[in-house]
Design a protein around this motif. Structure first.
Motif, PDB file in Angstrom:
ATOM      1  N   GLY A  52      12.088 -14.621  -1.254  1.00 39.02           N
ATOM      2  CA  GLY A  52      13.363 -14.180  -1.779  1.00 39.02           C
ATOM      3  C   GLY A  52      13.463 -12.688  -2.029  1.00 39.02           C
ATOM      4  N   PRO A  53      14.600 -12.251  -2.596  1.00 45.57           N
ATOM      5  CA  PRO A  53      14.904 -10.820  -2.678  1.00 45.57           C
ATOM      6  C   PRO A  53      14.023 -10.032  -3.636  1.00 45.57           C
ATOM      7  CG  PRO A  53      16.550 -12.122  -3.862  1.00 45.57           C
ATOM      8  CD  PRO A  53      15.695 -13.101  -3.120  1.00 45.57           C
ATOM      9  N   ASP A  54      13.324 -10.692  -4.541  1.00 42.82           N
ATOM     10  CA  ASP A  54      12.448  -9.967  -5.457  1.00 42.82           C
ATOM     11  C   ASP A  54      11.079  -9.673  -4.844  1.00 42.82           C
ATOM     12  OD1 ASP A  54      14.257  -9.708  -7.542  1.00 42.82           O
ATOM     13  OD2 ASP A  54      13.735 -11.648  -8.406  1.00 42.82           O
ATOM     14  N   ALA A  55      10.840 -10.151  -3.625  1.00 47.09           N
ATOM     15  CA  ALA A  55       9.624  -9.841  -2.878  1.00 47.09           C
ATOM     16  C   ALA A  55       9.968  -8.740  -1.878  1.00 47.09           C
ATOM     17  CB  ALA A  55       9.099 -11.076  -2.165  1.00 47.09           C
ATOM     18  N   LEU A  56       9.414  -7.558  -2.069  1.00 51.83           N
ATOM     19  CA  LEU A  56       9.793  -6.378  -1.303  1.00 51.83           C
ATOM     20  C   LEU A  56       8.626  -5.952  -0.415  1.00 51.83           C
ATOM     21  CD1 LEU A  56      11.281  -4.469  -4.363  1.00 51.83           C
ATOM     22  CD2 LEU A  56      12.529  -5.883  -2.715  1.00 51.83           C
ATOM     23  N   PRO A  57       8.772  -6.067   0.917  1.00 45.71           N
ATOM     24  CA  PRO A  57       7.654  -5.751   1.815  1.00 45.71           C
ATOM     25  C   PRO A  57       7.488  -4.254   2.051  1.00 45.71           C
ATOM     26  CG  PRO A  57       9.539  -6.478   3.091  1.00 45.71           C
ATOM     27  CD  PRO A  57       9.937  -6.595   1.644  1.00 45.71           C
ATOM     28  N   LEU A  58       6.230  -3.820   2.073  1.00 44.74           N
ATOM     29  CA  LEU A  58       5.903  -2.437   2.407  1.00 44.74           C
ATOM     30  C   LEU A  58       4.721  -2.465   3.366  1.00 44.74           C
ATOM     31  CD1 LEU A  58       6.279   0.617   2.026  1.00 44.74           C
ATOM     32  CD2 LEU A  58       4.789   0.470   0.018  1.00 44.74           C
ATOM     33  N   VAL A  59       4.982  -2.168   4.630  1.00 43.23           N
ATOM     34  CA  VAL A  59       3.955  -2.241   5.662  1.00 43.23           C
ATOM     35  C   VAL A  59       3.174  -0.927   5.693  1.00 43.23           C
ATOM     36  CG1 VAL A  59       3.477  -2.596   8.113  1.00 43.23           C
ATOM     37  CG2 VAL A  59       5.384  -3.820   7.019  1.00 43.23           C
ATOM     38  N   LEU A  60       1.879  -1.021   5.355  1.00 40.61           N
ATOM     39  CA  LEU A  60       1.008   0.148   5.382  1.00 40.61           C
ATOM     40  C   LEU A  60      -0.386  -0.272   5.818  1.00 40.61           C
ATOM     41  CD1 LEU A  60       1.803   1.938   1.970  1.00 40.61           C
ATOM     42  CD2 LEU A  60       2.543   2.676   4.238  1.00 40.61           C
ATOM     43  N   ASP A  61      -1.018   0.546   6.627  1.00 39.99           N
ATOM     44  CA  ASP A  61      -2.435   0.397   6.924  1.00 39.99           C
ATOM     45  C   ASP A  61      -3.166   1.385   6.027  1.00 39.99           C
ATOM     46  OD1 ASP A  61      -5.009   0.315   7.828  1.00 39.99           O
ATOM     47  OD2 ASP A  61      -4.523   0.598   9.946  1.00 39.99           O
ATOM     48  N   LEU A  62      -3.754   0.888   4.957  1.00 41.51           N
ATOM     49  CA  LEU A  62      -4.337   1.768   3.955  1.00 41.51           C
ATOM     50  C   LEU A  62      -5.567   2.508   4.452  1.00 41.51           C
ATOM     51  CD1 LEU A  62      -3.911  -0.503   0.817  1.00 41.51           C
ATOM     52  CD2 LEU A  62      -2.516   1.467   1.479  1.00 41.51           C
ATOM     53  N   LEU A  63      -6.138   2.084   5.561  1.00 43.00           N
ATOM     54  CA  LEU A  63      -7.261   2.807   6.145  1.00 43.00           C
ATOM     55  C   LEU A  63      -6.819   4.055   6.906  1.00 43.00           C
ATOM     56  CD1 LEU A  63      -9.539  -0.131   7.319  1.00 43.00           C
ATOM     57  CD2 LEU A  63     -10.070   1.580   5.575  1.00 43.00           C
ATOM     58  N   ASP A  64      -5.528   4.191   7.131  1.00 45.56           N
ATOM     59  CA  ASP A  64      -4.967   5.401   7.722  1.00 45.56           C
ATOM     60  C   ASP A  64      -4.611   6.351   6.573  1.00 45.56           C
ATOM     61  OD1 ASP A  64      -2.682   7.200   8.440  1.00 45.56           O
ATOM     62  OD2 ASP A  64      -2.967   6.295  10.407  1.00 45.56           O
ATOM     63  N   PRO A  65      -5.254   7.514   6.477  1.00 50.25           N
ATOM     64  CA  PRO A  65      -5.028   8.392   5.315  1.00 50.25           C
ATOM     65  C   PRO A  65      -3.565   8.758   5.089  1.00 50.25           C
ATOM     66  CG  PRO A  65      -6.952   9.124   6.545  1.00 50.25           C
ATOM     67  CD  PRO A  65      -6.305   8.046   7.375  1.00 50.25           C
ATOM     68  N   ALA A  66      -2.830   9.002   6.156  1.00 50.68           N
ATOM     69  CA  ALA A  66      -1.427   9.378   5.992  1.00 50.68           C
ATOM     70  C   ALA A  66      -0.610   8.217   5.430  1.00 50.68           C
ATOM     71  CB  ALA A  66      -0.850   9.835   7.334  1.00 50.68           C
ATOM     72  N   GLN A  67      -0.872   7.008   5.919  1.00 49.75           N
ATOM     73  CA  GLN A  67      -0.156   5.845   5.399  1.00 49.75           C
ATOM     74  C   GLN A  67      -0.586   5.524   3.969  1.00 49.75           C
ATOM     75  OE1 GLN A  67       0.496   2.437   8.026  1.00 49.75           O
ATOM     76  NE2 GLN A  67      -0.362   3.628   9.713  1.00 49.75           N
ATOM     77  N   CYS A  68      -1.864   5.683   3.676  1.00 50.27           N
ATOM     78  CA  CYS A  68      -2.363   5.455   2.314  1.00 50.27           C
ATOM     79  C   CYS A  68      -1.629   6.350   1.328  1.00 50.27           C
ATOM     80  CB  CYS A  68      -3.865   5.707   2.278  1.00 50.27           C
ATOM     81  SG  CYS A  68      -4.648   5.369   0.698  1.00 50.27           S
ATOM     82  N   ALA A  69      -1.388   7.599   1.699  1.00 52.17           N
ATOM     83  CA  ALA A  69      -0.718   8.551   0.819  1.00 52.17           C
ATOM     84  C   ALA A  69       0.745   8.196   0.592  1.00 52.17           C
ATOM     85  CB  ALA A  69      -0.833   9.961   1.393  1.00 52.17           C
ATOM     86  N   ARG A  70       1.306   7.336   1.444  1.00 57.69           N
ATOM     87  CA  ARG A  70       2.718   6.960   1.298  1.00 57.69           C
ATOM     88  C   ARG A  70       2.912   5.745   0.389  1.00 57.69           C
ATOM     89  NH1 ARG A  70       3.052   7.909   7.058  1.00 57.69           N
ATOM     90  NH2 ARG A  70       3.367   5.687   7.471  1.00 57.69           N
ATOM     91  N   LEU A  71       1.846   5.230  -0.191  1.00 56.40           N
ATOM     92  CA  LEU A  71       1.994   4.004  -0.983  1.00 56.40           C
ATOM     93  C   LEU A  71       2.969   4.192  -2.146  1.00 56.40           C
ATOM     94  CD1 LEU A  71      -0.502   1.304  -1.907  1.00 56.40           C
ATOM     95  CD2 LEU A  71       0.725   2.393  -3.771  1.00 56.40           C
ATOM     96  N   LEU A  72       2.692   5.136  -3.037  1.00 52.50           N
ATOM     97  CA  LEU A  72       3.566   5.292  -4.201  1.00 52.50           C
ATOM     98  C   LEU A  72       4.987   5.687  -3.812  1.00 52.50           C
ATOM     99  CD1 LEU A  72       3.922   5.211  -7.264  1.00 52.50           C
ATOM    100  CD2 LEU A  72       3.305   7.634  -7.304  1.00 52.50           C
TER     101      LEU A  72
END
Length: 243
Positions: A52-72
């Motif tokens: 449902g709508p309270d589950a918000l997906p965020l696709v990131l590969d945390l082993l990629d430094p640039a993507q890891c930095a985009r988490l917050l």
């Protein structure tokens, strides 16, 4: 005693399966909105439709430094600038004899289990400090408390992250931030696929495995204590598990 998280926002890494997904379900059931952080885009799409709508997906590969930095920034963009709970759950497993572990496997596991956790927590702390409260949970392991002979690389990563939890908590508690670790014994997740076959067969035969939902229940308990209480470490053992 309340186990509600109404109005709060959580972000969970490794959220598409195992302990991460079980914790997503527990927190949604307690009234929170939850950002599901995972690299598996297809799984997140299916879960958003299911949860449902309270589950918000965020696709990131945390082993990629640039993507890891985009988490917050990614979390705050999805939630209108709010984050109350961060659960660093994503991890990898390397078991067996040390001489059989490749350099690449060791590097990947240490990066995700230790480096990524430290970087993610480092990035969310200024947000929590500015708002004067926040909760950080880290999925550790029984291996952080017992020198498990069949998993020296994995156990070492969890010993390191357990130290990180304890020392970081002492740096930030004055800001109203709680930091704690969940340390379950063997949990029924995909990580057990890398266990030595004889050890896994033995655990299954004895019934000495924990269900991810049981770990999630403990996470919810930790997060819903009064603000004046921090549960720093919880070690969860299957009753029939023999050290």
């Amino acid at each position: 005693m309340s186990f509600r998280l109404d109005g709060q926002v959580a972000a969970i890494t490794g959220a598409a399966s195992g302990i991460g997904l079980a914790t997503v379900r527990a927190l949604l059931g307690a009234g929170a909105r939850v950002v599901l952080v995972d690299r598996d885009a297809a799984a997140l799409t299916r879960l958003q439709a299911e949860l449902g709508p309270d589950a918000l997906p965020l696709v990131l590969d945390l082993l990629d430094p640039a993507q890891c930095a985009r988490l917050l920034p990614g979390v705050l963009a999805l939630t209108g600038g709010r984050l109350d709970i961060f659960h660093a759950n994503a991890g990898l497993y390397v078991g067996g004899d040390l001489v059989e572990a490749s350099h690449e496997a060791i590097d990947r596991m240490l990066q995700l289990n230790v480096g990524v956790v430290m970087k993610n927590v480092r990035d969310v702390l200024p947000h929590f400090i500015a708002q004067g409260r926040g909760d950080v949970l880290v999925t550790s392991s029984l291996a952080a408390h017992f020198p498990t002979p069949w998993e020296p690389v994995y156990a070492s990563s969890k010993w390191a992250i357990d130290c990180f939890v304890q020392t970081t908590r002492r740096q930030v508690f004055q800001h109203g931030i709680r930091v704690g670790a969940l340390s379950p014994g063997p949990v029924i997740t995909a990580l057990l696929a890398d266990w030595p076959a004889e050890k896994l067969a033995e655990a299954k035969a004895k019934g000495s495995l924990i269900d991810p939902a049981e770990v999630a229940e403990v996470a919810l308990f930790m997060l819903t204590r009064p603000r004046g209480m921090t549960i720093r470490d919880v070690v969860m053992l299957p009753t029939h598990f023999d050290l």
